[in-house]
Design an enzyme around this catalytic site. Sequence first.
Site, PDB file in Angstrom:
ATOM      1  N   LYS A 126      -0.284 -12.198   4.432  1.00  0.00           N
ATOM      2  CA  LYS A 126      -1.192 -11.053   4.290  1.00  0.00           C
ATOM      3  C   LYS A 126      -2.425 -11.289   5.162  1.00  0.00           C
ATOM      4  O   LYS A 126      -3.076 -12.345   5.059  1.00  0.00           O
ATOM      5  CB  LYS A 126      -1.586 -10.973   2.808  1.00  0.00           C
TER       6      LYS A 126
HETATM    7  O1  G3P Z   1      -3.809  -5.507  -3.932  1.00  0.00           O
HETATM    8  C1  G3P Z   1      -5.162  -5.174  -3.790  1.00  0.00           C
HETATM    9  C2  G3P Z   1      -5.759  -5.034  -5.126  1.00  0.00           C
HETATM   10  O2  G3P Z   1      -5.687  -6.263  -5.782  1.00  0.00           O
HETATM   11  C3  G3P Z   1      -7.128  -4.514  -5.163  1.00  0.00           C
HETATM   12  O3  G3P Z   1      -7.278  -3.927  -6.408  1.00  0.00           O
HETATM   13  O4  G3P Z   1      -8.449  -3.005  -8.331  1.00  0.00           O
HETATM   14  O5  G3P Z   1      -9.508  -4.811  -6.933  1.00  0.00           O
HETATM   15  O6  G3P Z   1      -9.291  -2.501  -6.050  1.00  0.00           O
HETATM   16  P1  G3P Z   1      -8.714  -3.535  -6.960  1.00  0.00           P
END
Ligand code: G3P
Length: 215
Positions: free
Chosen positions: A83
């Site tokens: 990634k």
């Molecule tokens: O895969 C990306 C994700 O982990 C981000 O999620 O909820 O931190 O925006 P969030």
Amino acid sequence: MKIFLDTADVSTILTHFETGLIDGVTTNPTLIMKSGRDPEDVYQELAEAGVRDISMEVVGSRDEMTSEGRRLATKFQEVATIKVPCTPDGLYVCNQLAKDGTKVNVTLIFDAAQAILAAKAGATYVSPFVGRVDDNSFGGLCLVKDIANTYKMHSVETQILAASIRNVRDVGRAFEYGANVCTLPVKVFDKMYDHILTEKGLELFDKDYAAACKS
Ligand code: G3P
């Protein structure tokens, strides 16, 4: 339609992997930090348990990301998806790793233009952050739709991995709008089973079955 879990919590992943409904796992430095584990121990345990696609985020300079990505790809083989961020360095690394035949997930995508560059760099996956786009008063699901339409029009093979998903409704919509994969926090995945009418219907069927057996 693939479902990935967006967490580095190994025991929860393994419990859910037993459902047979989980196709892979995405991690990021924040999720690894929250797990309190060494990243490679997490990847190793998941790979040994049979998880076939694990996004492993690399950080640092272009050279650091390239060498770390190559090292992880050599160690974990086809299980590894490296990634990288959607930056000039990240996309340079994506290009190099893709030429090696390594799967790459380009993350932190907030605009269709970034998804176009990632596809040109040979990404296997692009990760639009649906929830974070919504947090900033733009439409996260519209972004998924825009990318899907553009990729379809130009027969792009890069898959759309909808990330930063915060609720069940967005899972259905993301797939409807063209996402190939949704990566979900465990609590969102768990809620996908739930519907009040399923509960009520089952309650009635159980009751009627018992009555039928008695008669
Ligand atoms: O895969 C990306 C994700 O982990 C981000 O999620 O909820 O931190 O925006 P969030």
